[in-house]
Scaffold this active site. Structure first.
Site, PDB file in Angstrom:
ATOM      1  N   GLU A 151      46.212  39.141  27.866  1.00  0.00           N
ATOM      2  CA  GLU A 151      45.931  40.436  28.498  1.00  0.00           C
ATOM      3  C   GLU A 151      46.225  40.353  29.988  1.00  0.00           C
ATOM      4  O   GLU A 151      46.327  39.262  30.534  1.00  0.00           O
ATOM      5  CB  GLU A 151      44.430  40.775  28.373  1.00  0.00           C
ATOM      6  CG  GLU A 151      43.956  40.987  26.979  1.00  0.00           C
ATOM      7  CD  GLU A 151      42.435  41.121  26.915  1.00  0.00           C
ATOM      8  OE1 GLU A 151      41.768  41.070  27.977  1.00  0.00           O
ATOM      9  OE2 GLU A 151      41.929  41.271  25.799  1.00  0.00           O
TER      10      GLU A 151
ATOM     11  N   LYS B  84      45.046  40.512  33.795  1.00  0.00           N
ATOM     12  CA  LYS B  84      43.792  40.275  34.515  1.00  0.00           C
ATOM     13  C   LYS B  84      43.713  41.299  35.632  1.00  0.00           C
ATOM     14  O   LYS B  84      44.398  41.177  36.659  1.00  0.00           O
ATOM     15  CB  LYS B  84      43.734  38.854  35.068  1.00  0.00           C
ATOM     16  CG  LYS B  84      42.383  38.532  35.669  1.00  0.00           C
ATOM     17  CD  LYS B  84      42.272  37.056  35.994  1.00  0.00           C
ATOM     18  CE  LYS B  84      40.888  36.681  36.469  1.00  0.00           C
ATOM     19  NZ  LYS B  84      40.455  37.414  37.652  1.00  0.00           N
TER      20      LYS B  84
ATOM     21  N   ASP C  90      42.547  43.478  38.735  1.00  0.00           N
ATOM     22  CA  ASP C  90      41.881  43.113  39.986  1.00  0.00           C
ATOM     23  C   ASP C  90      41.043  44.290  40.470  1.00  0.00           C
ATOM     24  O   ASP C  90      41.442  45.048  41.347  1.00  0.00           O
ATOM     25  CB  ASP C  90      42.940  42.734  41.032  1.00  0.00           C
ATOM     26  CG  ASP C  90      42.325  41.979  42.191  1.00  0.00           C
ATOM     27  OD1 ASP C  90      41.146  41.587  42.087  1.00  0.00           O
ATOM     28  OD2 ASP C  90      43.014  41.789  43.204  1.00  0.00           O
TER      29      ASP C  90
ATOM     30  N   TYR D 177      37.815  45.519  28.022  1.00  0.00           N
ATOM     31  CA  TYR D 177      38.485  44.332  27.477  1.00  0.00           C
ATOM     32  C   TYR D 177      37.609  43.389  26.636  1.00  0.00           C
ATOM     33  O   TYR D 177      38.133  42.417  26.103  1.00  0.00           O
ATOM     34  CB  TYR D 177      39.234  43.548  28.551  1.00  0.00           C
ATOM     35  CG  TYR D 177      38.459  43.260  29.826  1.00  0.00           C
ATOM     36  CD1 TYR D 177      37.384  42.388  29.821  1.00  0.00           C
ATOM     37  CD2 TYR D 177      38.841  43.843  31.034  1.00  0.00           C
ATOM     38  CE1 TYR D 177      36.700  42.118  30.987  1.00  0.00           C
ATOM     39  CE2 TYR D 177      38.156  43.574  32.211  1.00  0.00           C
ATOM     40  CZ  TYR D 177      37.092  42.715  32.179  1.00  0.00           C
ATOM     41  OH  TYR D 177      36.414  42.444  33.319  1.00  0.00           O
TER      42      TYR D 177
ATOM     43  N   LYS E  70      46.547  32.448  36.845  1.00  0.00           N
ATOM     44  CA  LYS E  70      46.567  33.208  38.098  1.00  0.00           C
ATOM     45  C   LYS E  70      47.950  33.126  38.717  1.00  0.00           C
ATOM     46  O   LYS E  70      48.553  32.065  38.773  1.00  0.00           O
ATOM     47  CB  LYS E  70      45.529  32.634  39.068  1.00  0.00           C
ATOM     48  CG  LYS E  70      44.109  32.688  38.533  1.00  0.00           C
ATOM     49  CD  LYS E  70      43.409  33.949  38.948  1.00  0.00           C
ATOM     50  CE  LYS E  70      43.169  33.945  40.417  1.00  0.00           C
ATOM     51  NZ  LYS E  70      41.934  34.534  40.818  1.00  0.00           N
TER      52      LYS E  70
ATOM     53  N   CYS F  15      13.895  40.288  62.065  1.00  0.00           N
ATOM     54  CA  CYS F  15      14.751  39.592  63.008  1.00  0.00           C
ATOM     55  C   CYS F  15      14.292  38.133  63.145  1.00  0.00           C
ATOM     56  O   CYS F  15      13.115  37.876  63.425  1.00  0.00           O
ATOM     57  CB  CYS F  15      14.674  40.295  64.357  1.00  0.00           C
ATOM     58  SG  CYS F  15      15.580  39.421  65.646  1.00  0.00           S
TER      59      CYS F  15
ATOM     60  N   CYS G 220      12.795  37.593  66.847  1.00  0.00           N
ATOM     61  CA  CYS G 220      11.584  38.218  67.402  1.00  0.00           C
ATOM     62  C   CYS G 220      10.631  38.726  66.328  1.00  0.00           C
ATOM     63  O   CYS G 220       9.546  39.199  66.642  1.00  0.00           O
ATOM     64  CB  CYS G 220      11.962  39.357  68.357  1.00  0.00           C
ATOM     65  SG  CYS G 220      12.668  40.777  67.517  1.00  0.00           S
TER      66      CYS G 220
ATOM     67  N   CYS H  73      18.102  45.375  64.883  1.00  0.00           N
ATOM     68  CA  CYS H  73      16.833  44.985  65.482  1.00  0.00           C
ATOM     69  C   CYS H  73      16.640  45.949  66.642  1.00  0.00           C
ATOM     70  O   CYS H  73      17.428  45.973  67.569  1.00  0.00           O
ATOM     71  CB  CYS H  73      16.886  43.540  65.996  1.00  0.00           C
ATOM     72  SG  CYS H  73      15.466  43.143  67.040  1.00  0.00           S
TER      73      CYS H  73
ATOM     74  N   CYS I   7      13.873  41.840  72.378  1.00  0.00           N
ATOM     75  CA  CYS I   7      14.247  40.730  71.507  1.00  0.00           C
ATOM     76  C   CYS I   7      14.991  39.681  72.344  1.00  0.00           C
ATOM     77  O   CYS I   7      15.974  39.998  73.020  1.00  0.00           O
ATOM     78  CB  CYS I   7      15.152  41.236  70.387  1.00  0.00           C
ATOM     79  SG  CYS I   7      15.854  39.899  69.408  1.00  0.00           S
TER      80      CYS I   7
END
Ligand code: IVH
Length: 674
Positions: free
Chosen positions: A108, A110, A112, A213, A317, A410, A413, A426, A431
């Site tokens: 089949e 593949k 993406d 599939y 691949k 965070c 802080c 944040c 901070c």
């Protein structure tokens, strides 16, 4: 009435199947719309009869989705992979050597895209789950319902799970992306992102497709029979299929069931792989390889699976990835404006001539789209040959599967993050990390350029409590550093000198060095150009609340104007500016500051008449002419160089025509200014 609703629903489902799955409509658009509206109407009048899986739900809802997690009830492993024909040949040999000479193989494409598993109960779509970490996925049912190709109700009342790929055609991606100024990087990420879109009505506008599939249900015999069943259940199944077996009569039976399928003896697999590889470019969707699967379900069970992948399938691949590495960790960076950036820490890998060990992951959404977790194998690219990017997960760490989640608070802080758009922030102005980043930015090259204050020195000064904010750089008594490790007289002198020198930097430089969100070099230059050439003037205008004063600046727009007002209404910022003024920095532009404007109108005399869209009042146009060395007068004479004529120009236009003076309209004038 129930019967009527069912009847109309069934009709519409049939139309949708022919339109979306077979791409071969059996009624006109008008007739389709008529039946659709009829059903909508019925459902409106009798909401109790409206089914969850009604074909009218394809348009999606405007309500915000929440993506709960749910455990998969079928195993969603990924595929082992090979990059060469020999690798595939060895895999086939291994299966034969285990006494399976008669094995049949299916080849089949593949796809993406984004992996999806659809769960149907008694023939009705119950749940759609993303792959997730392989064990649990996100519930994206409402969004999946909008994909016309996916059947909501099956012709048989069976329980079945179907695995497939959601993808976008290349041609449709191009069209769609154009509408959004090419903001999407590729069809795969747009497909994966759309599945997680908060509003299913938005998803309905994305041209999503699906190929099924794998099917899991009672009575499935062999893979090709399952694919054929999936087709009779109205699922879209990819036509580009190959079946390889020594059993001629079996091939003949399947050819009948799945017209168009390629068949041959097992040793022809490799020719088929070659031929399909060549055809890749001609496809209107992205594939990144082929999948070779054992056909027989019994043999699949005998072969079994490892914790990572089934032994009965392998991916061939096409391209070995530019660089493949492991995600070791994710660290959280906080920008000076509080924006949270997750950064991938990678096992160092060589790519395009340099070693990559870090890459930005942008935000939680990007991580979710990739379904990325620590320990996963990933492929890395260099976008535009410069910026390293994590492109996709090649293999999940199935011993310890996870998807990385940004922590709620965070790390510097402890303040809880706030989500705004795609990003976390944040919001704590105090901070310590935000302050550190703001100081580092302020002194950096391209800003105040105090090169004796490197990151290490700044960190040291902060740690010792010698400085706490930007103005402290100017008030700190650097002689206190004498005796600290690494600080000799000479070094301290150098720091003092470069700090002193920085006081000579222009107002524009001081302004941009503050790093106010949305106010970069261009915005600052525009502000100065249009007369906002001191902090004081900007502050005064902000106090009047007249946002147009800023948003009218050409190229500025509402968003920049709003940012500016926000910054100049903030008490802390105003104090910062005052402190910088007291330290002796430039808080207003020198006379000559601002970009030199080319004196293109020197020696010319202009007359302006009529009304203008962008130069209203007309004085603005006059100012532009004068800034460029031209003179503006009121009456047309033979000495007039140009008449700038807007809408509804009257007698001046006639006179100019008579005297053969060159007439310029607004568009032409604007062009001259650039
Ligand atoms: S079969 C356990 N068939 O590739 C086997 N997968 O790396 C189930 N994919 O996550 C997968 N096209 O998203 C199979 N024809 C195909 C496929 C396919 C694309 C994707 C799938 C999976 C990944 C495996």
């Amino acid at each position: 009435m129930r019967k009527k609703v069912e009847e109309v629903s069934a009709k519409l489902l049939k139309y949708q199947y022919h339109y979306y799955v077979l791409a071969d409509p059996i009624v006109s658009d008008n007739e389709y719309d008529r039946i659709f509206d009829q059903l909508l109407d019925l459902e409106k009048k009798h909401p109790e009869l409206s089914m969850k899986n009604s074909p009218t739900k394809r348009v999606g809802s405007d309500l915000n989705n929440t993506f709960a997690e749910m455990e998969h009830s079928v195993s969603v492993l990924s595929l082992d992979r090979e990059y060469t024909g020999e690798g595939i040949a060895k895999w086939v040999d291994k299966i034969s050597a285990a006494g399976n000479m008669k094995a049949e193989y299916v080849v089949e494409e593949k796809l993406d895209g984004a992996s999806i598993v659809l769960y149907y109960k008694k023939g009705i779509l119950e749940t759609a789950l993303t792959r997730g970490d392989g064990i649990r996925g996100n519930v994206v049912t409402e969004n999946v319902r909008t994909i016309g190709q996916i059947p909501l109700v099956l012709p048989e009342k069976i329980d079945i799970a179907v695995r497939g790929e959601i993808f976008i055609k290349k041609s449709e991606f191009e069209k769609f992306n154009k509408k959004f100024e090419n903001k999407y990087s590729n069809p795969r990420n747009l497909a994966a992102g759309s599945l997680r879109n908060l509003k299913s009505s938005t998803v309905a506008d994305v041209p999503l497709n699906m190929f099924a599939y794998e099917g899991y249900y009672k009575g499935g015999k062999g893979h090709v029979e399952i694919l054929s069943d999936l087709r009779t259940f109205n699922f879209p199944v990819n036509k580009n299929l190959g079946l390889f077996s020594g059993d001629q009569s079996f091939l003949a039976i399947i050819k009948n069931k799945l017209p168009g399928i390629n068949t041959g003896p097992v040793d022809k697999i490799f020719d088929y792989i070659k031929a399909q590889t060549k055809k890749r470019e001609n496809l209107d969707y992205e594939i990144d390889g082929l999948v070779i699967k054992v056909n027989g379900i019994d043999l699949r069970e005998d072969l079994g699976e490892t914790s990572h992948h089934p032994r009965w399938a392998i991916a061939y691949k096409f391209d070995s990835p530019a660089a493949e590495t492991k995600l070791e960790d994710v660290v959280i960076q906080i920008g000076r404006n509080g924006r949270v950036s997750p950064v991938a820490i990678l096992s160092p890998v060589q790519i395009a001539g340099s070693i990559v060990a870090r890459a930005t992951l942008h935000n939680q959404e990007y991580i979710d789209i990739l379904e990325l977790g620590i320990g996963d194998k990933v492929s890395i690219s260099k976008r535009g040959d410069i910026i390293p990017a994590v492109e996709k997960v090649i293999e999940k760490d199935l011993d310890n599967p996870s998807i990385y989640k940004i922590r709620p608070d965070c790390p510097f802080c402890g303040t809880l993050f706030v989500k705004d758009g795609a990003h976390h922030f944040c919001r704590n102005e105090e901070c310590p990390e935000r302050i550190r980043r703001a100081i580092v930015f302020f002194v950096a090259k391209g800003q105040m350029d105090i090169d004796t204050l490197g990151e290490k020195t700044i960190e040291f000064l902060l740690k010792k409590g010698f400085i706490k904010c930007i103005p402290d750089i100017y008030s700190f008594d650097y002689s206190k550093l004498l005796g600290e490790e690494g600080f000799k007289e000479k070094k301290i002198d150098n720091i003092r000198n470069s700090i002193e020198e920085s006081k000579g930097n222009s107002f524009a430089t001081v302004f941009t060095s503050l790093g106010f969100a949305g106010i970069g070099k261009v915005a600052v230059a525009d502000l100065i150009k249009y007369g906002f050439d001191s902090f004081e003037k900007i502050r005064e205008t902000t106090e009047t609340g007249n946002i147009e004063a800023f948003s009218d600046i050409p190229g500025f727009g509402d968003i920049t104007a709003r940012f500016l007002i926000e910054h100049f209404s903030d008490k802390d910022n105003l104090k910062l500016i005052d402190d910088l003024a007291n330290a002796g920095l430039k808080v207003k532009a020198d006379k000559k500051e601002g970009p030199e404007i080319e004196q293109i109108f020197t020696g010319e005399t202009w007359v302006i008449t009529g009304s203008f869209e962008n130069f209203n009042p007309r004085a603005i146009a006059a100012e532009e002419i004068e800034k460029r060395g031209g003179k503006v007068t009121n009456t047309i004479t033979s000495k007039t160089t140009y008449l700038l004529a807007g809408e509804n120009a009257g007698s001046k236009l006639d006179k100019a025509k008579k005297l053969k003076i060159k007439i310029i309209n607004e568009k032409e004038f604007t062009k001259m200014l650039i």
